[in-house]
Each structure stands twice: as structure tokens, then as C-alpha cells.
Enzyme design. Structure first.
Site, PDB file in Angstrom:
ATOM      1  N   SER A   1      -6.913   5.088   0.238  1.00 54.04           N
ATOM      2  CA  SER A   1      -7.270   4.091  -0.768  1.00 54.04           C
ATOM      3  C   SER A   1      -8.604   3.356   0.594  1.00 54.04           C
ATOM      4  O   SER A   1      -8.734   3.567   1.305  1.00 54.04           O
ATOM      5  CB  SER A   1      -6.832   2.801   0.676  1.00 54.04           C
ATOM      6  OG  SER A   1      -4.980   3.431  -0.018  1.00 54.04           O
TER       7      SER A   1
ATOM      8  N   ASP B   1       0.405  -1.163  -0.042  1.00 53.07           N
ATOM      9  CA  ASP B   1      -0.134   0.047   0.229  1.00 53.07           C
ATOM     10  C   ASP B   1       0.732   1.350   0.073  1.00 53.07           C
ATOM     11  O   ASP B   1       0.218   2.376   0.205  1.00 53.07           O
ATOM     12  CB  ASP B   1      -1.360  -0.344   1.212  1.00 53.07           C
ATOM     13  CG  ASP B   1      -2.397   1.082   1.308  1.00 53.07           C
ATOM     14  OD1 ASP B   1      -2.766   1.392   0.171  1.00 53.07           O
ATOM     15  OD2 ASP B   1      -2.093   1.869   2.532  1.00 53.07           O
TER      16      ASP B   1
ATOM     17  N   GLN C   1      -5.780  -1.980  -6.556  1.00 49.77           N
ATOM     18  CA  GLN C   1      -6.250  -1.317  -5.639  1.00 49.77           C
ATOM     19  C   GLN C   1      -6.641   0.136  -5.969  1.00 49.77           C
ATOM     20  O   GLN C   1      -6.623   0.496  -7.075  1.00 49.77           O
ATOM     21  CB  GLN C   1      -5.267  -0.817  -4.629  1.00 49.77           C
ATOM     22  CG  GLN C   1      -5.131   0.062  -4.130  1.00 49.77           C
ATOM     23  CD  GLN C   1      -4.234   0.794  -3.107  1.00 49.77           C
ATOM     24  OE1 GLN C   1      -3.350   2.181  -3.302  1.00 49.77           O
ATOM     25  NE2 GLN C   1      -4.127   0.162  -1.935  1.00 49.77           N
TER      26      GLN C   1
END
Length: 300
Positions: free
Chosen positions: A231, A207, A281
């Protein structure tokens, strides 16, 4: 505990407070929201602690629902959805101050011999990580010195990150740039020999830079940001065993950005070019100063 890698292992070492219930620390940081990779990594630890036998994680799917508060513990509640002959499924809910901030579903697969095997070759032939400067070295080279805030971050950073295409500092450098980015990464120190720790550490790292690919055509990666980003959801598929304290290449691209959301895809390879992990993502992007930035977690 001065070693950032040791601090990461400690961060992933959850306290079990009841059957299927775990508590994780959330360090007091200057970030607006808890780092999403931390929550995903801790949730995966909680899921893995409730499985038995040799069943590594093969996939996870997660949603970031609310912003987490730095410095406030997070409780992870695990639901044992299924224990089959080959697959184990767990659902994890992360709760902070009585509110659900994150959901994760993880699947574990007992290793077996496949009938066939193939993979596409890596998209790029990246130079060796040792030949590339660290992020801190690039910043020093450009600015002449490392600003105090970056120096503090560098001391806490659990991963060594080296950009294959170097950092972009000016509007001219991003002109006509494709929405792609690639970095070499590895933990800054040994992480021990527990495979679950390495999987959760890489989940943490996944991430950190993935949404860079969305930003590249819009603004320089370093310097003053024009967008707040968070996110929204995160999915990973784990293909082969690996160690997160050994070099891996994270190749990232963004096929689309529209409606305030940007999609990013990542492929993680070892130094021999074997595909280890696939990542997808979606992130939310809004100009600074806009209200209603209620998305859950910040990226790096």
C-alpha cells in the site's frame, strides 16, 4: 485471548504514554512488513482519543512511508490541528525505532441535518453472505485440505471474508476478467459498542482485499503470487454510522494500473444497500525478485 475479534479490539486499545502520544502493539507475525490496515486503524484510534464530544470521523487521508517491523511497538504522535465549531482535524505521525513510517490526517464532523440526500444504487446485486462459502471452505474444496499456513491464518483472522465471485485458481479463470472484485465481510465476533472501535476496525479491514481488484486481470487471486505488493496511500470517507461486526459488502474496482502502481476504489454497503464508506487506495506492484521494494506496508 482466543477470539480474533477480541484480539483486534485489544490491538486497537492503545497505551497513552504522554499528552497526545500513544503506543500501539505490533504483533510478531510471519509477514515481511506490518499490515497497513493495522497501522491505519491504530493511528485513527490515537486521533479519536484526542477529540471531545460527539464528532465521528468523516474522512481520513494517509501515506505509508516506510515498512514497519512486526513485533516492534509503534508510537503515534498526534497534532491537534484544529478544533472548530463543526469540524475537528488531527494529524498523526507513526514512529517506529525513531523513524516515521506513516502519516495520517483525519477529520471529525459534528452530526447535522442535511438539506438533501441521495446516493447511487450498488453496482451489483450480491447474493446473501450466508449463501457463500468462507475463504477457508473454498480452499478446502479446491485443495482437499486447508494447508497449515492458511489454517494458522484462519485462526488469527479477525474478519469473515466471503468472495461474491468465488476464488480464481487458474489462468483460464482470469482470462478476459475485468479488474473488479466484491466481498462480504464482518468481524468474527462482537466488537463492543464504542463507535470509534467499529470505525477503526473497518479501517483495518479496508486494506485487506482492496488491491485484489488490481491483480484480477493479471494472476489468480489464490496460489503462488508473481508480484510483491504494498500500500502506498489510502483515503476513506465515512458517510453513515455502521457496525463492523455486522455484514457489509465491499465492492472494489481498479480503473488503472500503470508504471508499477495500481489504483483501486472501494464502496462499502450494508445489507440494505446503503452506502456506508468510500475508499481509494494506490498500491505498488513489482515482480518477486526485483530489488528496491522499499514501499511501506503489505496488504492482506
Amino acid at each position: 485471548m482466543n477470539n480474533p475479534a477480541e484480539r483486534l479490539v485489544d490491538l486497537l486499545d492503545l497505551e497513552q504514554i504522554e499528552l497526545n502520544i500513544f503506543r500501539g502493539r505490533s504483533p510478531e507475525e510471519s509477514l515481511q512488513r506490518v499490515f497497513g490496515g493495522q497501522v491505519a486503524g491504530q493511528a485513527l484510534v490515537a486521533a479519536g482519543r484526542t477529540t471531545e464530544g460527539d464528532r465521528p470521523v468523516h474522512s481520513l487521508h494517509a501515506y505509508f512511508l516506510r515498512p514497519g517491523r512486526p513485533g516492534v511497538p509503534i508510537v503515534y504522535q498526534v497534532e491537534r490541528v484544529r478544533d472548530g465549531r463543526s469540524f475537528t482535524t488531527r494529524r498523526v505521525t507513526a514512529v517506529q525505532q525513531g523513524r516515521t513510517i506513516f502519516n495520517l490526517t483525519a477529520s471529525f464532523h459534528q452530526p447535522e441535518q442535511g438539506a438533501f440526500e441521495h446516493q447511487l444504487p450498488p453496482r451489483i446485486a450480491a447474493p446473501s453472505p450466508e449463501s457463500l462459502p468462507t475463504v477457508a471452505e473454498e480452499i478446502k474444496e479446491h485443495l482437499g485440505a486447508l494447508p497449515e499456513q492458511w489454517e494458522r491464518m484462519a485462526r488469527r483472522q479477525p474478519f469473515d471474508i466471503r468472495y461474491v465471485d468465488r476464488l480464481r485458481w487458474t489462468e483460464e479463470e482470469i482470462k478476459d476478467a475485468e479488474p473488479r472484485s466484491a466481498v462480504w465481510m464482518r468481524a468474527v465476533g462482537p466488537l463492543g459498542d464504542d463507535p470509534l472501535v467499529h470505525t477503526c476496525a473497518l479501517t483495518y479491514a479496508s486494506d485487506m482485499t482492496l488491491l485484489d481488484a488490481v491483480r484480477i486481470p493479471v494472476e489468480p487471486l489464490w496460489g503462488r503470487r508473481g508480484f510483491d505488493m504494498a500500500s502506498l496511500d489510502h483515503a476513506m470517507w465515512f458517510h453513515r454510522p455502521f457496525r463492523a461486526d455486522e455484514w457489509f459488502l465491499y465492492d472494489q474496482e481498479s480503473p488503472i494500473a500503470t508504471g508499477g502502481r495500481g489504483l483501486a476504489r472501494g464502496r462499502i454497503y450494508d445489507t440494505e444497500g446503503r452506502l456506508l464508506v468510500s475508499v481509494v487506495q494506490e498500491g505498488l506492484f513489482r515482480p518477486y525478485g526485483e530489488r528496491h521494494m522499499d514501499a511501506p506496508t503489505t496488504s492482506a
